[in-house]
Scaffold this active site. Structure first.
Site: not given
Ligand code: PEP
Ligand code: MG
Length: 585
Positions: A195, A302, A338, A460-461, A471, A508
Site C-alpha cells: 500500500h 477489468r 470485459r 499477458n495470457d 505468469r 491490451c
Molecule cells: C492479458 O491476459 O493480457 C490481459 C490483458 O488480461 P489479464 O491481464 O486481466 O489476464
Molecule cells: Mg488475460
C-alpha cells in the site's frame, strides 16, 4: 556516516528527490502480562469494547481525510482495517483470553494479534503477506488507545522538507503525512503492490522499498538522494553524483514537459499512421486518470475487481451503476467492458470454489461464466443497460474457440430479448469482441473474425499459455518472453485474420504499455494499444517519433528471426535511437 554510500532496493514510484532524512522508528509497545482480580474482568471486557469503538471512529476519520485529499481508491485501503477490527473470530478470542486467563485487554489483544500477524506474514501469497502490515498497523492503533499513549512522532506537523525512512510505512501513517514536506519514502521492506507503493504512486512522489535495514543504519538529519527510477538511496552523495542527478533532473523535467505537450495530440507516426491509444482500468474511480493522460477511451475494463475483496456479489444494479458511470464520463469515447475474468489468480472470496491443481488452465473467465448463467446474465444485462449511456463495447476473456463465442452470444441475445420486453433501453448495435489470449483462438482467428467486431490480444495470457510459463511464477519468468517468435507469429496471424475480415485488432496486455515493444506491435499491424493510464504518455511519445516503415522493417526482421533476445535487442535499438530521452535514468 562519512562518504557516499549507496543502498539498493526496489523502485516503486518514479522520480528523484534529495534532502535531509527523517527516520521514523517503529513504536515498540512493551506489553507485559497483567493479571486482573475477578471483579475487574467484566469491566476490562467493557474497556476493550469501548476501545474498539474509539479505534473505529479514528479510522473512519482518517479514511474521510484521505478520501478528500487523495482518492477513493486510497481511502478504500482503510476498509481492510475496519474489516479486521470487526473480525468476530479475533475479537472473540481476545474476550475469551480476558475472561479465562483474567488478563488485561492489551495483553490479550497483543497476544492474539501477534499470532495472526505471524500467520499472515508466513503465507505464500504476496497479497496476504502485505495484509500482515495492515494488521500490525491496526494493532498498534488499538494498543495505543488501550494504553492511552500518543504517537511517538506526529507526522502531520513536519516543519521542514524531508525524505522519510522507516522499516515500513503503514497506510494510516502515510495518509497522515504532511505532504508539503515529504519529498519521498524509503523503507526496509515492501513490494510493488504494497500500500505504501500504491500511495506513493498516487501522490506522485519518488519511493524505494526493500532497502533491507536502511532504517537502522541511517539517522535523522543525514543528507541523501532518493532515486525512484533505479531504486537507490544515496547517502552523502558526492558533488559528482549530485551533478549527474542534476543533469538527469533537467532531462526528466524537459521530458515531462514534452509528454504534457502531446497529451491532447494523437498517437501518429512520423509518416502518418494513427494508432488508437486506450486505457486499462479496474474500476470507475480510474476515469479521472484516463482523461488526464489523454487516452482515447477504455480498451480494457477489468470488471472482476468489482467482485473481489468483498463479502457480497455485486448485483445487476450495482454493476450497471459502475459501468454507466464510466461510459457517461467518457462519452463519446469508447469503453470496452470485459466480462468477468475470475479464476486463475483472481478469486472472489465469497464464492467458495474448490481449489484446482492448475487454476490458470481451469475454471476461469468465460468458462466460469458459461457455467454460471445467472451470474453471467446479471453482468450482461448491466453492460447492455450501460450501453444506453455511452459508447459501450463488450468483449469476452479467454475464448478458446467458436463454441464458447456462440454460447456467450446466445446468452446476450436472450438478455436483449428480456430488456426489449421490459422496455429498458440499450444499444441495439453494441459491438462485441473476443480477447485473443489462448493460442487456439489465435490459430482459428479467421473463423472468430467473421463473428466479432474486434479482437483484443491479451498478451499477458497469450505468452503464458503459448510458452507454458505461469505468469505469476518467478521460477519460470526467464521463459516468459514477449519477443519469442511463437508469440509474434500468433499476433501476426490474429492481426491478419482481423484485417482480412474488415475488423480491427488491439493489444491490451502489458506489452502494449512497454515503450520498447510498442513499435514492434505497430509494425505487426496492431491498430490499438491499451495500457495503464500513467504509461500512455510515454507510449504516445515513442509512436510519434517512429515511422511506420521502420516499425514494419522491425516486424519483418522479427518474423524471420529465430532468437527472442536478438529480436528484443533490435526493439531496444529502435526505441533508443527514436526516443533517447525515455531511457536516460
Ligand atoms: C492479458 O491476459 O493480457 C490481459 C490483458 O488480461 P489479464 O491481464 O486481466 O489476464
Ligand atoms: Mg488475460
Amino acid at each position: 556516516m562519512k562518504g557516499e554510500k549507496v543502498f539498493r532496493g526496489i523502485a516503486v514510484s518514479a522520480g528523484v528527490c534529495r534532502g535531509r532524512i527523517l527516520v521514523l522508528h517503529r513504536t515498540q509497545h512493551v506489553i507485559t502480562r497483567r493479571e486482573l482480580p475477578d471483579n475487574e474482568v467484566e469491566s476490562e471486557v467493557k474497556r476493550f469494547e469501548q476501545c474498539l469503538v474509539k479505534t473505529r471512529q479514528q479510522i473512519t476519520e482518517v479514511q474521510r481525510r484521505v478520501a478528500a485529499s487523495m482518492s477513493a481508491t486510497e481511502a478504500d485501503i482503510f476498509d481492510a482495517h475496519l474489516l479486521m477490527l470487526e473480525d468476530r473470530v479475533l475479537i472473540d478470542e481476545v474476550l475469551r483470553l480476558i475472561r479465562t486467563q483474567k488478563v488485561s485487554a492489551e495483553f490479550a489483544f497483543h497476544t492474539v494479534a501477534e499470532r495472526y500477524v505471524a500467520a499472515l506474514a508466513n503465507v505464500d501469497d504476496e497479497y496476504l503477506r502485505e495484509r500482515a502490515a495492515d494488521l500490525r498497523d491496526l494493532s498498534a492503533r488499538v494498543l495505543e488507545n488501550l494504553l492511552e499513549v500518543k504517537d511517538a512522532l506526529d507526522v502531520r506537523h513536519l516543519s521542514e522538507p524531508c525524505i522519510l525512512v522507516s522499516h515500513d510505512l503503514s497506510p494510516s501513517t502515510t495518509a497522515q503525512l504532511d505532504r508539503k514536506f515529504v519529498l519521498g519514502f524509503a523503507t526496509d521492506i515492501g513490494g510493488k503492490t504494497s500500500h505504501t507503493a500504491i500511495m506513493a504512486r498516487s501522490l506522485d512522489i519518488p519511493a524505494v522499498v526493500g532497502l533491507q535495514n536502511v532504517s537502522e543504519e541511517l539517522e535523522t538529519g543525514d543528507y541523501a538522494l532518493l532515486d525512484g527510477y533505479n531504486g537507490t538511496l544515496i547517502v552523502n552523495p558526492t558533488d559528482q553524483t549530485l551533478f549527474e542527478y542534476g543533469q538527469l533532473a533537467k532531462i526528466k523535467a524537459s521530458l515531462g514537459e514534452k509528454l504534457r505537450e502531446i497529451q491532447r495530440q494523437p498517437a501518429v507516426t512520423l509518416d502518418g499512421k494513427t494508432i488508437v491509444l486506450s486505457a486499462n482500468i479496474e474500476d470507475q474511480n480510474d476515469v479521472e486518470s484516463v482523461i488526464a493522460h489523454g487516452a482515447e477511451g477504455v480498451g480494457l475494463f477489468r470488471t472482476e475487481f468489482l467482485f473481489i475483496n468483498r463479502e457480497q456479489l455485486p448485483g445487476e444494479e450495482e454493476q450497471y451503476q459502475a459501468y454507466r458511470q464510466v461510459a457517461a464520463a467518457l462519452k463519446p469515447a469508447p469503453v470496452i467492458i470485459r466480462t468477468l475474468d475470475l479464476g486463475g489468480d483472481k478469486f472472489a472470496s465469497h464464492l467458495q470454489l474448490a481449489k484446482e491443481m492448475n487454476p490458470f488452465l481451469g475454471w476461469r473467465a468465460i468458462r466460469f461464466c458459461l457455467a454460471q448463467p445467472e451470474l453471467f446474465r446479471a453482468q450482461l444485462r448491466a453492460i447492455l443497460r450501460a450501453s444506453a449511456d455511452g459508447n459501450v463495447k463488450m468483449m469476452y476473456p479467454m475464448i478458446s474457440g467458436l463454441d464458447e463465442l456462440n454460447r456467450a452470444n446466445a446468452l446476450v441475445e436472450k438478455c436483449k430479448t428480456e430488456l426489449r420486453a421490459e422496455k429498458i433501453p440499450f444499444d441495439e448495435n453494441l459491438e462485441i469482441g473476443a480477447m485473443i489470449e489462448i493460442p487456439s483462438a489465435a490459430l482459428v482467428a479467421d473463423a472468430l473474425a467473421r463473428r466479432v467486431k474486434f479482437f483484443s490480444i491479451g498478451s499477458n495470457d497469450l505468452i503464458q499459455y503459448t510458452l507454458a510459463a505461469d505468469r505469476t511464477n518467478e521460477k519460470v519468468s526467464h521463459l516468459y518472453e514477449p519477443t519469442h517468435p511463437a508469440i509474434l507469429r500468433l499476433i501476426k496471424l490474429t492481426v491478419d485474420a482481423a484485417h482480412a475480415n474488415g475488423i480491427w485488432a488491439g493489444v491490451c496486455g502489458e506489452v502494449a504499455g512497454d515503450v520498447v515493444l510498442a513499435p514492434l506491435l505497430v509494425g505487426l499491424g496492431v491498430d490499438e494499444l491499451s495500457a495503464a493510464p500513467p504509461v500512455i504518455d510515454e507510449v504516445k511519445y515513442i509512436i510519434r517519433r517512429i515511422k511506420l516503415s521502420e516499425a514494419r522493417a522491425l516486424a519483418d526482421f522479427a518474423l524471420q528471426c529465430e532468437s527472442p533476445s536478438e529480436i528484443f535487442a533490435r526493439c531496444l535499438d529502435l526505441a533508443h535511437a527514436s526516443a533517447p530521452s525515455l531511457f536516460m535514468n
